[in-house]
Design a protein around this motif. Structure first.
Motif, PDB file in Angstrom:
ATOM      1  N   ILE A  68       0.848  -1.204   0.000  1.00 39.46           N
ATOM      2  CA  ILE A  68       0.000   0.000   0.000  1.00 39.46           C
ATOM      3  C   ILE A  68       0.884   1.256   0.000  1.00 39.46           C
ATOM      4  CG2 ILE A  68      -1.634   1.371   1.366  1.00 39.46           C
ATOM      5  CD1 ILE A  68      -3.244  -0.876   0.593  1.00 39.46           C
ATOM      6  N   HIS A  69       1.900   1.260   0.861  1.00 32.72           N
ATOM      7  CA  HIS A  69       2.809   2.402   0.912  1.00 32.72           C
ATOM      8  C   HIS A  69       3.460   2.611  -0.467  1.00 32.72           C
ATOM      9  CE1 HIS A  69       5.778   5.198   2.363  1.00 32.72           C
ATOM     10  NE2 HIS A  69       6.783   4.372   2.138  1.00 32.72           N
ATOM     11  N   THR A  70       3.885   1.524  -1.092  1.00 34.44           N
ATOM     12  CA  THR A  70       4.556   1.611  -2.394  1.00 34.44           C
ATOM     13  C   THR A  70       3.613   2.118  -3.485  1.00 34.44           C
ATOM     14  OG1 THR A  70       6.004  -0.226  -1.749  1.00 34.44           O
ATOM     15  CG2 THR A  70       5.874   0.275  -4.107  1.00 34.44           C
ATOM     16  N   TYR A  71       2.378   1.594  -3.495  1.00 34.59           N
ATOM     17  CA  TYR A  71       1.412   2.097  -4.495  1.00 34.59           C
ATOM     18  C   TYR A  71       1.199   3.591  -4.309  1.00 34.59           C
ATOM     19  CZ  TYR A  71      -3.359   3.654  -3.279  1.00 34.59           C
ATOM     20  OH  TYR A  71      -4.433   4.416  -2.910  1.00 34.59           O
ATOM     21  N   SER A  72       1.134   4.031  -3.038  1.00 42.92           N
ATOM     22  CA  SER A  72       0.866   5.461  -2.801  1.00 42.92           C
ATOM     23  C   SER A  72       2.030   6.312  -3.312  1.00 42.92           C
ATOM     24  CB  SER A  72       0.579   5.734  -1.325  1.00 42.92           C
ATOM     25  OG  SER A  72       1.782   5.769  -0.569  1.00 42.92           O
ATOM     26  N   LEU A  73       3.250   5.809  -3.185  1.00 37.71           N
ATOM     27  CA  LEU A  73       4.398   6.559  -3.710  1.00 37.71           C
ATOM     28  C   LEU A  73       4.346   6.627  -5.237  1.00 37.71           C
ATOM     29  CD1 LEU A  73       7.319   5.162  -1.486  1.00 37.71           C
ATOM     30  CD2 LEU A  73       5.891   7.170  -1.072  1.00 37.71           C
ATOM     31  N   ILE A  74       4.009   5.502  -5.886  1.00 36.48           N
ATOM     32  CA  ILE A  74       3.935   5.483  -7.360  1.00 36.48           C
ATOM     33  C   ILE A  74       2.902   6.507  -7.843  1.00 36.48           C
ATOM     34  CG2 ILE A  74       3.342   4.110  -9.407  1.00 36.48           C
ATOM     35  CD1 ILE A  74       4.281   1.605  -7.883  1.00 36.48           C
ATOM     36  N   HIS A  75       1.713   6.493  -7.234  1.00 35.83           N
ATOM     37  CA  HIS A  75       0.672   7.430  -7.676  1.00 35.83           C
ATOM     38  C   HIS A  75       1.021   8.877  -7.292  1.00 35.83           C
ATOM     39  CE1 HIS A  75      -2.869   4.391  -8.494  1.00 35.83           C
ATOM     40  NE2 HIS A  75      -1.795   4.142  -9.200  1.00 35.83           N
ATOM     41  N   ASP A  76       1.597   9.076  -6.103  1.00 36.26           N
ATOM     42  CA  ASP A  76       1.962  10.449  -5.693  1.00 36.26           C
ATOM     43  C   ASP A  76       3.024  11.055  -6.613  1.00 36.26           C
ATOM     44  OD1 ASP A  76       0.289  10.159  -3.565  1.00 36.26           O
ATOM     45  OD2 ASP A  76       1.807  10.405  -2.008  1.00 36.26           O
ATOM     46  N   ASP A  77       3.885  10.224  -7.156  1.00 39.30           N
ATOM     47  CA  ASP A  77       4.980  10.737  -7.990  1.00 39.30           C
ATOM     48  C   ASP A  77       4.539  11.113  -9.410  1.00 39.30           C
ATOM     49  OD1 ASP A  77       6.924  10.485  -6.030  1.00 39.30           O
ATOM     50  OD2 ASP A  77       7.528   8.458  -6.637  1.00 39.30           O
ATOM     51  N   LEU A  78       3.322  10.729  -9.803  1.00 36.01           N
ATOM     52  CA  LEU A  78       2.863  10.949 -11.186  1.00 36.01           C
ATOM     53  C   LEU A  78       2.887  12.434 -11.568  1.00 36.01           C
ATOM     54  CD1 LEU A  78      -0.161   8.463 -11.185  1.00 36.01           C
ATOM     55  CD2 LEU A  78       1.854   8.302 -12.666  1.00 36.01           C
ATOM     56  N   PRO A  79       3.032  12.714 -12.858  1.00 32.32           N
ATOM     57  CA  PRO A  79       3.082  14.111 -13.309  1.00 32.32           C
ATOM     58  C   PRO A  79       1.886  14.955 -12.828  1.00 32.32           C
ATOM     59  CG  PRO A  79       3.710  12.653 -15.097  1.00 32.32           C
ATOM     60  CD  PRO A  79       3.272  11.770 -13.963  1.00 32.32           C
ATOM     61  N   SER A  80       0.704  14.359 -12.785  1.00 31.98           N
ATOM     62  CA  SER A  80      -0.460  15.147 -12.364  1.00 31.98           C
ATOM     63  C   SER A  80      -0.534  15.300 -10.847  1.00 31.98           C
ATOM     64  CB  SER A  80      -1.748  14.503 -12.867  1.00 31.98           C
ATOM     65  OG  SER A  80      -1.859  13.196 -12.356  1.00 31.98           O
ATOM     66  N   HIS A  93       6.935   5.879 -13.201  1.00 32.71           N
ATOM     67  CA  HIS A  93       6.441   6.354 -14.511  1.00 32.71           C
ATOM     68  C   HIS A  93       7.564   6.828 -15.418  1.00 32.71           C
ATOM     69  CE1 HIS A  93       6.482  10.156 -12.191  1.00 32.71           C
ATOM     70  NE2 HIS A  93       6.743  10.716 -13.356  1.00 32.71           N
ATOM     71  N   LYS A  94       8.702   7.230 -14.828  1.00 37.54           N
ATOM     72  CA  LYS A  94       9.833   7.607 -15.686  1.00 37.54           C
ATOM     73  C   LYS A  94      10.412   6.378 -16.384  1.00 37.54           C
ATOM     74  CE  LYS A  94      11.144  11.326 -16.074  1.00 37.54           C
ATOM     75  NZ  LYS A  94      10.543  12.365 -16.971  1.00 37.54           N
ATOM     76  N   VAL A  95      10.309   5.230 -15.740  1.00 36.30           N
ATOM     77  CA  VAL A  95      10.846   3.996 -16.325  1.00 36.30           C
ATOM     78  C   VAL A  95       9.805   3.299 -17.210  1.00 36.30           C
ATOM     79  CG1 VAL A  95      11.879   1.737 -15.843  1.00 36.30           C
ATOM     80  CG2 VAL A  95      12.338   3.673 -14.306  1.00 36.30           C
ATOM     81  N   TYR A  96       8.578   3.205 -16.729  1.00 36.88           N
ATOM     82  CA  TYR A  96       7.574   2.363 -17.405  1.00 36.88           C
ATOM     83  C   TYR A  96       6.470   3.151 -18.108  1.00 36.88           C
ATOM     84  CZ  TYR A  96       9.961  -1.243 -14.793  1.00 36.88           C
ATOM     85  OH  TYR A  96      10.925  -2.074 -14.301  1.00 36.88           O
ATOM     86  N   GLY A  97       6.472   4.468 -17.960  1.00 35.65           N
ATOM     87  CA  GLY A  97       5.412   5.280 -18.557  1.00 35.65           C
ATOM     88  C   GLY A  97       4.258   5.442 -17.577  1.00 35.65           C
ATOM     89  N   GLU A  98       3.481   6.494 -17.794  1.00 33.04           N
ATOM     90  CA  GLU A  98       2.416   6.812 -16.845  1.00 33.04           C
ATOM     91  C   GLU A  98       1.347   5.740 -16.757  1.00 33.04           C
ATOM     92  OE1 GLU A  98       1.978  11.302 -17.973  1.00 33.04           O
ATOM     93  OE2 GLU A  98       0.398  10.743 -16.559  1.00 33.04           O
ATOM     94  N   ALA A  99       0.947   5.200 -17.907  1.00 33.26           N
ATOM     95  CA  ALA A  99      -0.169   4.244 -17.899  1.00 33.26           C
ATOM     96  C   ALA A  99       0.189   3.020 -17.060  1.00 33.26           C
ATOM     97  CB  ALA A  99      -0.529   3.834 -19.327  1.00 33.26           C
ATOM     98  N   LEU A 100       1.376   2.473 -17.298  1.00 34.82           N
ATOM     99  CA  LEU A 100       1.764   1.278 -16.545  1.00 34.82           C
ATOM    100  C   LEU A 100       2.003   1.613 -15.072  1.00 34.82           C
ATOM    101  CD1 LEU A 100       1.919  -1.646 -17.417  1.00 34.82           C
ATOM    102  CD2 LEU A 100       4.382  -1.412 -17.668  1.00 34.82           C
ATOM    103  N   ALA A 101       2.458   2.834 -14.800  1.00 32.27           N
ATOM    104  CA  ALA A 101       2.658   3.235 -13.400  1.00 32.27           C
ATOM    105  C   ALA A 101       1.317   3.293 -12.665  1.00 32.27           C
ATOM    106  CB  ALA A 101       3.360   4.589 -13.334  1.00 32.27           C
ATOM    107  N   ILE A 102       0.316   3.863 -13.306  1.00 37.86           N
ATOM    108  CA  ILE A 102      -1.012   3.914 -12.675  1.00 37.86           C
ATOM    109  C   ILE A 102      -1.513   2.492 -12.418  1.00 37.86           C
ATOM    110  CG2 ILE A 102      -3.443   4.538 -13.030  1.00 37.86           C
ATOM    111  CD1 ILE A 102      -2.362   6.965 -14.702  1.00 37.86           C
ATOM    112  N   LEU A 103      -1.388   1.636 -13.426  1.00 37.39           N
ATOM    113  CA  LEU A 103      -1.874   0.260 -13.288  1.00 37.39           C
ATOM    114  C   LEU A 103      -1.051  -0.537 -12.276  1.00 37.39           C
ATOM    115  CD1 LEU A 103      -2.656  -0.329 -17.057  1.00 37.39           C
ATOM    116  CD2 LEU A 103      -4.353  -0.339 -15.206  1.00 37.39           C
TER     117      LEU A 103
END
Lengths: 294, 294
Positions: free
Chosen positions: A77-89, A103-113
């Motif tokens: 859960i902590h990790t997912y929150s970091l991935i989503h918090d880091d997104l460009p938006s 998202h810098k490595v895998y792109g935004e779409a895959l980061a969200i998923l």
């Protein structure tokens, strides 16, 4: 034999870092998203949330092994929150702990998923834990939903976004940190207590304990942003001031924030002293939170 | 008295649309995110997933009321997936069922968090359902994780993204639709069966039934993209061809796709005939899936 906190944290960090990728690699799913999920799960960090689950079990003299699914779930859960918090938006961060963000490595779409996948499977880890009762698993899931959803972490993140670059009163700052940070730390402690078959009274006291160390953790975060070393905290010192963030030091002055940190730590220790457990590790943890340098 | 499917669907749609916002409005959290979550939950749709949970309970002669939390949970998962799929970094859609998408109204950050909140609380709805056993709640949560995480819907979405504008073989197209669409529809049916205390044999048959109607549902979607009316399907006709999407008609020709649809529906009905339930509503549902115009 009493373990020193340092030994405890480093050995449990290693244990959890060994388990986390296995929970994902064992799933059937596209290789790309499994790689993206494991990338962020393996990006390091203190692993304080899983360690708290195990430390509480240890304090009650119980087998730490039964805490591993909940410990890994809260880290997911902590990790997912970091991935989503880091997104460009959201925070638009390129680096996290010195590595490129998901998202810098895998792109935004895959980061969200990837975040969605981690969030989803965190509940699966607990639901499928066969060696504890159905009632305990449900209690853990229910607590994790409250700690991580809009009544907890997600709600805190919304309040944080909406408070950006505004002068917030102390009550609002406390709402943000209680929800964004303290609730998930509290989950770890309560999960350990539920698994250890603590009484309702003990759980209530530990919930209070968790609140104080959660807020203390955040105050120290704000202090480190002023007094810390960039090489240790992994982000530029002074970024809160640059971003005009309301912080404990900005509201209370630096000495005022340090005093508040001390107050929360004292309260936390006083509560611990009032529960009949082997509280050595948890007491040391209070001191660590107050004095950590990253 | 036997209900016609039309009456059943419209009355259950109304029932579920009455309940969904209450599950969010009752949570403590920032007003803005509750509004954004309710906006998308209230954006209409056929509510086929919740209706399936209730239809299966009905077929087993059980009280439909016990299916309401699972029915609302699966609709929350479906809704979160639409919010995230519509984001600029995913499908970049401005409209959904003729209304502005969540991020067009609330911004990307709040849209991402609204999806996260819906996903999280869908598990809470089930975990907190007091009138069914702990074992049943865990079975539902475990099934919902598998249906919606990387082993299900999220995995299908990843495969779909990675297959965009490519010529896919039929096996890959089936993987995508089985995971992106059929698994969540199957969850609804299996959830109804678990709640109805169906035997393992019945659950296995219904899982097979669900697979066939899930794939049929998707084939009809592809057919509607060619033969449907824009005013009914809510998006431009021919968009799959414009986007060079691999579809059942593109692989099998339009008559071939229609034949495949018929085959799946026949299989589904044959399975139903082999389970000792009042299958009238579910049979009618098969026909509806094969002939729906939106």
């Amino acid at each position: 034999m009493t373990l020193s906190l340092e030994n405890f944290l480093s050995s449990r960090k290693e244990l959890i870092e060994g388990k986390l990728p296995l929970y994902v690699s064992g799933l059937k799913g596209p290789a790309s998203i499994k790689e993206a999920m494991i990338y962020s799960l393996s990006a390091g960090g203190k692993r304080i949330r899983p360690a708290l689950v195990l430390a509480v079990l240890n304090a009650f003299g119980k087998r730490e092994e039964i805490g591993i699914p909940a410990a890994c779930a809260v880290e997911m859960i902590h990790t997912y929150s970091l991935i989503h918090d880091d997104l460009p938006s959201m925070d638009d961060d390129d680096l996290r702990r010195g590595k490129p963000t998901n998202h810098k490595v895998y792109g935004e779409a895959l980061a969200i998923l990837s975040g969605d996948g981690l969030l989803t499977h965190s509940f699966g880890l607990i639901a499928d834990q066969q060696d504890i009762s159905a009632e305990k698993r449900l209690a853990l899931i229910s607590e994790l939903v409250k700690a991580s959803g809009i009544e907890g972490m997600v709600g805190g993140q919304v309040a944080d976004m909406q408070g950006e670059a505004k002068n917030l009163p102390l009550s609002e700052l406390e709402y943000i940190h209680e929800h964004k940070t303290a609730k998930l730390l509290a989950f770890s402690i309560i999960a350990g207590a539920i698994l250890a078959e603590a009484s309702n009274d003990e759980i209530a006291k530990l919930r209070e304990f968790a609140y104080h160390i959660g807020i203390a953790f955040q105050i120290q975060d704000d202090i480190l942003d002023i007094e810390g070393q960039q090489s240790k905290i992994g982000k530029p010192v002074g970024s809160d001031e640059t971003n005009k963030k309301t912080t404990y030091p900005s509201l209370l002055t630096l000495p005022g924030a340090k005093q508040k940190l001390e107050d929360h730590i004292s309260h936390a220790k006083a509560i611990l002293a009032n529960i009949n457990i082997q509280s050595g590790l948890l007491e040391e943890l209070c001191d660590l939170i107050a004095s950590r340098d990253h």
